[in-house]
Design an enzyme around this catalytic site. Structure first.
Site, PDB file in Angstrom:
ATOM      1  N   GLY A 109     -11.117 -22.169  32.779  1.00  0.00           N
ATOM      2  CA  GLY A 109     -12.288 -21.774  33.545  1.00  0.00           C
ATOM      3  C   GLY A 109     -13.430 -22.751  33.324  1.00  0.00           C
ATOM      4  O   GLY A 109     -13.431 -23.543  32.379  1.00  0.00           O
ATOM      5  N   CYS A 110     -14.425 -22.687  34.200  1.00  0.00           N
ATOM      6  CA  CYS A 110     -15.533 -23.647  34.136  1.00  0.00           C
ATOM      7  C   CYS A 110     -16.435 -23.401  32.930  1.00  0.00           C
ATOM      8  O   CYS A 110     -16.719 -24.327  32.156  1.00  0.00           O
ATOM      9  CB  CYS A 110     -16.326 -23.615  35.440  1.00  0.00           C
ATOM     10  SG  CYS A 110     -16.801 -21.959  36.003  1.00  0.00           S
ATOM     11  N   TYR A 111     -16.891 -22.156  32.755  1.00  0.00           N
ATOM     12  CA  TYR A 111     -17.708 -21.857  31.575  1.00  0.00           C
ATOM     13  C   TYR A 111     -16.951 -22.152  30.277  1.00  0.00           C
ATOM     14  O   TYR A 111     -17.493 -22.798  29.373  1.00  0.00           O
ATOM     15  CB  TYR A 111     -18.148 -20.390  31.589  1.00  0.00           C
ATOM     16  CG  TYR A 111     -19.202 -20.016  32.584  1.00  0.00           C
ATOM     17  CD1 TYR A 111     -20.452 -20.636  32.598  1.00  0.00           C
ATOM     18  CD2 TYR A 111     -18.983 -18.996  33.510  1.00  0.00           C
ATOM     19  CE1 TYR A 111     -21.435 -20.267  33.507  1.00  0.00           C
ATOM     20  CE2 TYR A 111     -19.954 -18.618  34.418  1.00  0.00           C
ATOM     21  CZ  TYR A 111     -21.182 -19.250  34.415  1.00  0.00           C
ATOM     22  OH  TYR A 111     -22.148 -18.870  35.311  1.00  0.00           O
ATOM     23  N   PRO A 112     -15.705 -21.677  30.137  1.00  0.00           N
ATOM     24  CA  PRO A 112     -14.972 -21.967  28.903  1.00  0.00           C
ATOM     25  C   PRO A 112     -14.856 -23.458  28.597  1.00  0.00           C
ATOM     26  O   PRO A 112     -14.921 -23.860  27.428  1.00  0.00           O
ATOM     27  CB  PRO A 112     -13.598 -21.337  29.163  1.00  0.00           C
ATOM     28  CG  PRO A 112     -13.878 -20.196  30.078  1.00  0.00           C
ATOM     29  CD  PRO A 112     -14.958 -20.716  30.991  1.00  0.00           C
ATOM     30  N   THR A 113     -14.695 -24.287  29.630  1.00  0.00           N
ATOM     31  CA  THR A 113     -14.572 -25.725  29.382  1.00  0.00           C
ATOM     32  C   THR A 113     -15.787 -26.268  28.643  1.00  0.00           C
ATOM     33  O   THR A 113     -15.657 -27.010  27.659  1.00  0.00           O
ATOM     34  CB  THR A 113     -14.364 -26.487  30.706  1.00  0.00           C
ATOM     35  OG1 THR A 113     -13.113 -26.083  31.290  1.00  0.00           O
ATOM     36  CG2 THR A 113     -14.338 -27.996  30.490  1.00  0.00           C
TER      37      THR A 113
END
Length: 344
Positions: free
Chosen positions: A147-151
């Site tokens: 996911g974008c936030y997790p990255t």
């Protein structure tokens, strides 16, 4: 050339993936699929593709049959059957949704309200954060694109967790994203008058990226990691900035922390640790596959502050998926991703 198929090509992530892949020198985008726009030419839906491609959206079944590598850019719950068919036919599947990001079916059901439909293939998937799992990705045919936030959060914390330098139970992740992260579907929250000239958190304490973040950080630390994660919507199209607060186990020196990060990421093409005194900004990673990290110290609280920024559509989605594809196919990791942010 390697034939590429995109299933879910008319969402923001699918369209961004197509835009990038059309410039990739070693692959050919051979087929697209869209349930909403089946039978329509992609350039009728996104005018930026006029004169660039005349591909017509077709069925997902046909895409799997025609292509060597299949990207799925679909809502959760819709990728498993396609991935199973791809694997059965010895194809590579890179899923940009949430279906393979969590290893626990119980956690997936808790956060997404569904059970696995193809539980037997979940053990074959690899979490596609190249900086963490590059060697596993090389040998894999099923990738769970992060996911974008997790990255942003995972790249921001990995050097500290891998070296056991911070406490694991009091990590605060305060993240802000452009509205493309919410997808192309119409919602009240992303309606222009609701989003413009304002700034607010959403899904406080309940965002579905939370278990993904905790699972991946726990694997880095080889211990349970708990985070407080709060996302916010910015009135901009693209980009994420995550400000991460953590407590060191022992007294730390910012210069030593900076040296650790610089050494840790020295061979990573897409992760840049900024000089001390600089602050990471969305502007400098926009339209690139880069992650910029800046390091700070709150001396009053003895607290490390990490700022991590990416373009949510590229390193947070389509670009990272291409990076994973490049690794699997043995290409240079930066093939098709030598992108520079515009200066203004």
């Amino acid at each position: 050339m390697v034939k590429i198929g995109i299933i879910g090509a008319t969402g923001y992530v699918g369209a961004e993936l197509l835009r990038l892949l059309l410039s990739h020198p070693k692959v050919e985008v051979a087929a697209l699929s869209s349930v909403s726009f089946e039978g329509q030419e992609i350039s009728n839906i996104y005018k930026n593709f006029l004169s660039k491609t005349n591909l017509i959206c077709e069925s997902a079944h046909d895409v799997v049959e025609k292509c060597d590598v299949i990207f799925t850019a679909l809502p959760h719950g819709l990728s498993e059957d396609i991935a199973k068919k791809a694997l059965d036919n010895k194809k590579v599947c890179i899923d940009m949704g949430a279906d393979f990001r969590l290893s626990s079916e119980k956690e997936y059901e808790k956060w997404y309200g569904k059970k696995f439909t193809q539980p037997e293939i979940h053990t074959e998937s690899v979490y596609g954060l190249p900086e963490l799992n590059r060697d596993k990705i090389k040998e894999c045919s099923l990738i769970a694109n992060p996911g974008c936030y997790p990255t942003t959060i995972e790249l921001g914390l990995m050097p500290l967790l891998k070296n056991s330098l911070i406490k694991l139970d009091n990590i605060i992740c305060d993240s802000k994203s452009g509205t493309t992260g919410a997808g192309r579907g119409l919602t009240l929250n992303t309606h222009f008058p609701e989003e413009n000239e304002t700034f607010a958190p959403y899904k406080v304490g309940a965002h579905r990226h939370t278990p993904e973040i905790e699972e991946t950080l726990s694997s880095m630390a080889e211990d349970n990691v708990n985070v407080t994660f709060t996302p916010h919507l910015l009135p901009i199209n693209r980009g994420i900035v995550s400000t991460i607060y953590c407590i060191p186990r022992d007294k730390v020196n910012l210069e030593e922390i900076h040296k650790l990060y610089t050494e840790f990421y020295k061979d990573e093409r897409f992760v840049n640790v900024l000089p001390l005194g600089d602050t990471a900004s969305i502007k400098n990673v926009r339209l690139t596959n880069d992650c910029h990290i800046s390091l700070h110290l709150n001396h009053r609280e003895d607290q490390i502050i990490i700022i991590s920024t990416i373009d949510n559509m590229i390193k947070g989605a389509a670009g990272q998926a291409i990076q994973n594809m490049n690794i699997i196919l043995g290409f240079n990791e930066a093939e098709g991703l030598n992108l520079i942010a515009p200066a203004f």
